[in-house]
Design a protein around this motif. Structure first.
Motif, short mmCIF file in Angstrom:
data_model
loop_
_atom_site.label_atom_id
_atom_site.label_comp_id
_atom_site.label_asym_id
_atom_site.label_seq_id
_atom_site.Cartn_x
_atom_site.Cartn_y
_atom_site.Cartn_z
N ALA A 174 0.86 -1.19 0.00
CA ALA A 174 0.00 0.00 0.00
C ALA A 174 0.89 1.24 0.00
O ALA A 174 1.75 1.40 0.87
CB ALA A 174 -0.90 0.00 1.22
N VAL A 175 0.68 2.12 -0.99
CA VAL A 175 1.51 3.32 -1.12
C VAL A 175 0.60 4.54 -1.21
O VAL A 175 -0.59 4.44 -1.55
CB VAL A 175 2.43 3.25 -2.35
CG1 VAL A 175 3.40 2.07 -2.23
CG2 VAL A 175 1.61 3.13 -3.65
N ALA A 176 1.17 5.70 -0.93
CA ALA A 176 0.40 6.94 -1.02
C ALA A 176 -0.13 7.14 -2.43
O ALA A 176 0.55 6.81 -3.42
CB ALA A 176 1.27 8.12 -0.60
N ALA A 231 -1.60 2.33 7.92
CA ALA A 231 -2.21 2.96 6.76
C ALA A 231 -1.97 4.46 6.76
O ALA A 231 -1.68 5.06 5.70
CB ALA A 231 -3.71 2.67 6.75
N GLY A 232 -2.04 5.08 7.92
CA GLY A 232 -1.83 6.52 8.00
C GLY A 232 -0.41 6.92 7.61
O GLY A 232 -0.20 7.91 6.90
N ALA A 247 -5.68 -5.71 6.13
CA ALA A 247 -5.22 -4.64 7.01
C ALA A 247 -5.53 -3.25 6.46
O ALA A 247 -5.53 -2.27 7.21
CB ALA A 247 -3.71 -4.78 7.26
N ILE A 248 -5.81 -3.15 5.16
CA ILE A 248 -6.06 -1.85 4.53
C ILE A 248 -7.50 -1.76 4.06
O ILE A 248 -7.98 -2.63 3.31
CB ILE A 248 -5.10 -1.62 3.34
CG1 ILE A 248 -3.63 -1.71 3.79
CG2 ILE A 248 -5.39 -0.29 2.68
CD1 ILE A 248 -3.22 -0.64 4.79
N ASP A 254 -6.76 7.66 -0.27
CA ASP A 254 -5.42 8.23 -0.14
C ASP A 254 -4.34 7.16 -0.23
O ASP A 254 -3.16 7.44 -0.07
CB ASP A 254 -5.28 9.00 1.19
CG ASP A 254 -5.64 8.15 2.40
OD1 ASP A 254 -6.11 7.00 2.23
OD2 ASP A 254 -5.45 8.64 3.54
N LEU A 255 -4.75 5.93 -0.51
CA LEU A 255 -3.81 4.82 -0.66
C LEU A 255 -4.12 4.06 -1.94
O LEU A 255 -5.28 3.95 -2.36
CB LEU A 255 -3.90 3.86 0.53
CG LEU A 255 -3.31 4.30 1.86
CD1 LEU A 255 -3.66 3.30 2.95
CD2 LEU A 255 -1.79 4.45 1.76
N VAL A 256 -3.07 3.53 -2.54
CA VAL A 256 -3.23 2.64 -3.70
C VAL A 256 -2.63 1.29 -3.32
O VAL A 256 -1.51 1.22 -2.79
CB VAL A 256 -2.53 3.20 -4.95
CG1 VAL A 256 -2.53 2.18 -6.08
CG2 VAL A 256 -3.21 4.49 -5.40
#
Length: 297
Positions: A174-176, A231-232, A247-248, A254-256
């Protein structure tokens, strides 16, 4: 009530309706002497005469004390029947409390759907939830008898447990949403992964084990217990989160979430119970529902 369970108040009620000992005995399926004995026992218990014989001795009538006793006995009988029904429901699992343990990621994504379906089938069963970051603590609660079921990671290390696999939770990156990787949108290779500052959950060492197996030293920037914190941090661009899919929250914009070229072995999520304890029908169905819901995620 069935034969053998009629109370003295039943006899009094039948006398009130039938006006005779013989008639009351026939309706109850007892002999007249047996009815008279139970009536005498009730009169000794309350300390008052409950019926009086009329002229000729064939008909009887309730005394004032008898009418008062009958009034209370009807209420007591109704409560006893209600208690009997509730106890039977508790015994067969159609009512009562079911205590369920869960870990956070499962609690957020899987449990709500399971409980919604469960409530349709078992509206009188109250499910009490206990959540903990460490499934070992939840397993201790199963062993101690404080939980009936719990979600936990498989395989189990040991103990007096039985388990059913619910789902295989694969790992993702998971990335911004505004990161370079997000805009490319391709699967991430191990070489790319080795160059990224990673955010991982403290509950699993699988990501590091995979990278080591391929001769890659992972750059772990943060080890975090809370999925929300993971995630934050990733959404703020402070690293890439290498975490199980559950988990996401997939609804975050705001995440991909990116797939890996070389897949990590998935995290196995199961539902566990004590092997030596009776499992109610409600508990068995919750296990089945968990597997059904898990197959859809």
């Amino acid at each position: 009530m069935g034969r053998g369970r009629a109370s003295a108040s039943d006899h009094a009620e039948n006398r009130r309706r039938g006006r005779s000992l013989a008639g009351a005995a026939r309706r109850l399926g007892y002999s007249q002497p047996a009815v008279s004995q139970q009536l005498a026992a009730l009169e000794r218990l309350v300390g008052a005469r409950l019926v009086e014989r009329r002229a000729g001795g064939r008909e009887v009538a309730l005394t004032q004390a008898g009418r008062l006793a009958l009034l209370h006995s009807e209420a007591m009988l109704a409560r006893a029947q209600a208690a009997d029904a509730e106890l039977r429901a508790l015994e067969d699992g159609s009512a009562g409390i079911l205590r369920l343990g869960t870990i956070p990621s499962v609690g957020a994504r899987l449990v709500p759907q399971v409980l919604r379906r469960f409530a349709r089938h078992w509206p009188d069963v109250v499910v009490e939830l206990a959540e903990h970051d460490d499934d070992a603590v939840l397993l201790e609660q199963i062993e101690a008898g404080n939980l009936d079921l719990t979600f936990a990671l498989l395989p189990l290390a040991g103990g007096p447990f039985e388990a059913a696999e619910v789902l295989q939770d694969g790992y993702i990156l998971a990335v911004a949403a505004d990161s370079a990787l997000a805009t490319v949108g391709r699967k991430v290779s191990l070489k790319q992964l080795a160059k990224l500052p990673l955010i991982v959950c403290t509950q699993s060492s699988a990501p590091e084990a995979l990278l080591r197996a391929h001769g890659i030293a992972a750059q772990i920037r943060y080890r975090i217990e809370s999925n929300e914190t993971v995630a934050g941090l990733a959404a703020a661009g402070l690293g890439a989160a290498l975490v199980p899919r559950l988990a996401i929250d997939p609804g975050r914009d705001d995440l991909v979430r990116l797939e890996l070229v070389t897949e990590l072995p998935p995290r196995l999520v199961g539902i566990v119970w004590h092997q030596d304890r009776h499992q109610t029908e409600a508990a068995r169905q919750l296990v089945e529902l968990a597997s059904e819901v898990g197959a859809t995620i």
